[in-house]
Write an enzyme that holds these catalytic residues in place. Structure first.
Site, PDB file in Angstrom:
ATOM      1  N   GLY A  10      12.582  29.309   2.525  1.00  5.72           N
ATOM      2  CA  GLY A  10      13.822  28.580   2.306  1.00  5.72           C
ATOM      3  C   GLY A  10      14.411  28.814   0.928  1.00  5.72           C
ATOM      4  O   GLY A  10      13.704  29.227  -0.001  1.00  5.72           O
ATOM      5  N   THR A  61      17.613  21.907   9.066  1.00  4.54           N
ATOM      6  CA  THR A  61      18.898  21.755   8.374  1.00  4.54           C
ATOM      7  C   THR A  61      20.110  22.166   9.209  1.00  4.54           C
ATOM      8  O   THR A  61      21.224  22.183   8.690  1.00  4.54           O
ATOM      9  CB  THR A  61      18.899  22.573   7.075  1.00  4.54           C
ATOM     10  OG1 THR A  61      18.637  23.957   7.383  1.00  4.54           O
ATOM     11  CG2 THR A  61      17.851  22.056   6.102  1.00  4.54           C
ATOM     12  N   THR A 100      18.721  13.987   1.466  1.00  6.96           N
ATOM     13  CA  THR A 100      20.104  14.451   1.536  1.00  6.96           C
ATOM     14  C   THR A 100      21.126  13.329   1.383  1.00  6.96           C
ATOM     15  O   THR A 100      20.836  12.157   1.676  1.00  6.96           O
ATOM     16  CB  THR A 100      20.334  15.153   2.895  1.00  6.96           C
ATOM     17  OG1 THR A 100      21.715  15.486   3.049  1.00  6.96           O
ATOM     18  CG2 THR A 100      19.951  14.225   4.039  1.00  6.96           C
ATOM     19  N   TYR A 124      21.045  14.592  12.173  1.00  5.92           N
ATOM     20  CA  TYR A 124      20.415  15.180  10.977  1.00  5.92           C
ATOM     21  C   TYR A 124      20.207  14.117   9.910  1.00  5.92           C
ATOM     22  O   TYR A 124      19.113  13.959   9.355  1.00  5.92           O
ATOM     23  CB  TYR A 124      21.271  16.316  10.437  1.00  5.92           C
ATOM     24  CG  TYR A 124      20.856  16.774   9.056  1.00  5.92           C
ATOM     25  CD1 TYR A 124      19.678  17.479   8.863  1.00  5.92           C
ATOM     26  CD2 TYR A 124      21.642  16.488   7.936  1.00  5.92           C
ATOM     27  CE1 TYR A 124      19.284  17.887   7.595  1.00  5.92           C
ATOM     28  CE2 TYR A 124      21.265  16.896   6.669  1.00  5.92           C
ATOM     29  CZ  TYR A 124      20.087  17.589   6.505  1.00  5.92           C
ATOM     30  OH  TYR A 124      19.697  17.972   5.253  1.00  5.92           O
ATOM     31  N   LYS A 128      16.585  12.603   8.480  1.00 10.24           N
ATOM     32  CA  LYS A 128      16.194  12.656   7.077  1.00 10.24           C
ATOM     33  C   LYS A 128      15.894  11.262   6.533  1.00 10.24           C
ATOM     34  O   LYS A 128      14.971  11.080   5.732  1.00 10.24           O
ATOM     35  CB  LYS A 128      17.279  13.333   6.250  1.00 10.24           C
ATOM     36  CG  LYS A 128      17.455  14.823   6.530  1.00 10.24           C
ATOM     37  CD  LYS A 128      16.206  15.628   6.157  1.00 10.24           C
ATOM     38  CE  LYS A 128      16.030  15.717   4.662  1.00 10.24           C
ATOM     39  NZ  LYS A 128      14.840  16.572   4.304  1.00 10.24           N
ATOM     40  N   TRP A 149      24.737  19.491  -0.741  1.00 10.96           N
ATOM     41  CA  TRP A 149      25.475  20.754  -0.684  1.00 10.96           C
ATOM     42  C   TRP A 149      24.725  21.899  -1.385  1.00 10.96           C
ATOM     43  O   TRP A 149      25.280  22.621  -2.215  1.00 10.96           O
ATOM     44  CB  TRP A 149      26.864  20.573  -1.303  1.00 10.96           C
ATOM     45  CG  TRP A 149      27.762  19.605  -0.595  1.00 10.96           C
ATOM     46  CD1 TRP A 149      27.404  18.659   0.316  1.00 10.96           C
ATOM     47  CD2 TRP A 149      29.180  19.480  -0.747  1.00 10.96           C
ATOM     48  NE1 TRP A 149      28.499  17.951   0.731  1.00 10.96           N
ATOM     49  CE2 TRP A 149      29.614  18.430   0.096  1.00 10.96           C
ATOM     50  CE3 TRP A 149      30.131  20.146  -1.534  1.00 10.96           C
ATOM     51  CZ2 TRP A 149      30.946  18.032   0.187  1.00 10.96           C
ATOM     52  CZ3 TRP A 149      31.459  19.746  -1.447  1.00 10.96           C
ATOM     53  CH2 TRP A 149      31.854  18.709  -0.587  1.00 10.96           C
TER      54      TRP A 149
END
Length: 302
Positions: A10, A61, A100, A124, A128, A149
Site C-alpha cells: 500500500g 479502501t 478516515t 466504507y 472504518k 485524502w
C-alpha cells in the site's frame, strides 16, 4: 525491536518502510502473508512473529465497491483491527491504526475534532468506524490516527488518476463542493515515524485517538487544479478543468461535503503537525525517487 507492518504494497506502508528503516526490525506483510479477512490467520501470524509493535496500514479502501461488498469491507476494516488489538494486548504490544475522515457525515460547518460524534454516510465509513470501536473496546495500548485524502506516487489514488486523465482528455469535470486536506503519504509516514521513535526512545506510547492530516484545505477541484498547474509547467497538460457540484457526479457511496479534520490535539499533546497540503503535493511530485525493489528489500516477509 520488531515492528509488524500490514498492507505491505500500500501507498502508506511503502512510505513507512522508508521512514522506519534502521529504527527497528521491520516485518511487512501483504495479503499473502496475513489475510486480514481471516481472523485465524491474523492470530496465527501475530503469535508466531511476536512483534513489539503492530502498525496496521492495510484497509479495504474501494469506497464505492464497498457498497456492494459490505461483508468484505467490514471483515477487513471492522473485524481485523479488533483481532489485531486483541493479539497486541496479549503480547503487551501497542497497536497503531489508521482511520478516515469518512467516519463523519460532513454536515458540520467547522473542522471535526476527536470529540465529535461519528456519523458515516457509506459502508466504507461505517466499516472504518467499526474498526476504531473494536480497538477501543479491547482497552490495550493503541494509537488511532484519522487522516484524509491520502495520495502518493504509488498505487491507486486521486493524484495518479488526475495526472493520467489531465493528459488523456480534452476536458474534465471535478467536484467542487467537497472540502478536505489532501495528505501526502510521505508526510503522514514521517509524522508516524516520529511518534514511533519517541516510543522507541523513551517508552512512552501516544495512546488515544488523534486526527492527522495536512494543514490547510481545498476541494477536489482545487486539488485537481494544483495537479494541473504542475503538469502545465512540464508541458504535459491537455485537459481543461471545470468545477461541478457533487449532485452532478453521482456515485454508489455518499461522501461527506466537509472532510476537514482539526489536528490541534495531536499538535498540543505531541508537537506533531503536517505541512500545508500544497507543500506536500510539491514535495511529492519533486521526489522522483520511487520505492524500488531495492528499497523494499528492507522488509522481511515472513
Amino acid at each position: 525491536m520488531k515492528i509488524l507492518l500490514t498492507g505491505e504494497s500500500g501507498q502508506l506502508a511503502r512510505e513507512l518502510l522508508l521512514e522506519l528503516a534502521g529504527d527497528a526490525e521491520l516485518v511487512a506483510l501483504g495479503r499473502s502473508g496475513m489475510d486480514l479477512a481471516q481472523p485465524s490467520r491474523i492470530r496465527q501470524t501475530v503469535r508466531r512473529l511476536r512483534p513489539d509493535l503492530i502498525i496496521n496500514s492495510a484497509a479495504y479502501t474501494a469506497v464505492d465497491q464497498a457498497e456492494h461488498e459490505q461483508a468484505k469491507a467490514f471483515a477487513i476494516n471492522g473485524t481485523a483491527p479488533g483481532v489485531l488489538a486483541e493479539e497486541a494486548d496479549r503480547l503487551g504490544a501497542p497497536l497503531l491504526h489508521f482511520s478516515t475522515d469518512y467516519v463523519f457525515d460532513g454536515k458540520k460547518a467547522e473542522p471535526y475534532t476527536e470529540l465529535d460524534a461519528p456519523q458515516p454516510l457509506s459502508v466504507y465509513g461505517a466499516s472504518k468506524l467499526a474498526g476504531e470501536q473494536a480497538i477501543q473496546a479491547i482497552g490495550g495500548q493503541h494509537l488511532i490516527l484519522r487522516t484524509s485524502w491520502v495520495y502518493s506516487r504509488h498505487g491507486r489514488n486521486f493524484l495518479l488518476t488526475m495526472q493520467r486523465l489531465l493528459q488523456e482528455r480534452r476536458s474534465l469535470d471535478v467536484v467542487n463542493d467537497e472540502h478536505g486536506a489532501p495528505t501526502w503519504a510521505g508526510h503522514l509516514a514521517q509524522a508516524t515515524a516520529a511518534l514511533v521513535r519517541r516510543w522507541l526512545n523513551d517508552g512512552r506510547f501516544p495512546t488515544g485517538l488523534y486526527h492527522l492530516t495536512a494543514s490547510g484545505e481545498t476541494s477536489w477541484y482545487g486539488f485537481a487544479q494544483a495537479i494541473a498547474t504542475h503538469l502545465h509547467a512540464q508541458g504535459r497538460l491537455r485537459a481543461t478543468l471545470s468545477p461541478i457540484a457533487s449532485r452532478n457526479y453521482p456515485t454508489p457511496a455518499n461522501r461527506p461535503a466537509n472532510s476537514r479534520l482539526s489536528c490541534l490535539r495531536l499538535e498540543r499533546d505531541w508537537g506533531v503537525r503536517l505541512p500545508n497540503w500544497e507543500a506536500g503535493l510539491s514535495e511529492c511530485l519533486a521526489n522522483a525517487s520511487a520505492i524500488d525493489a531495492g528499497a523494499l528489500a528492507i522488509s522481511r516477509s515472513a
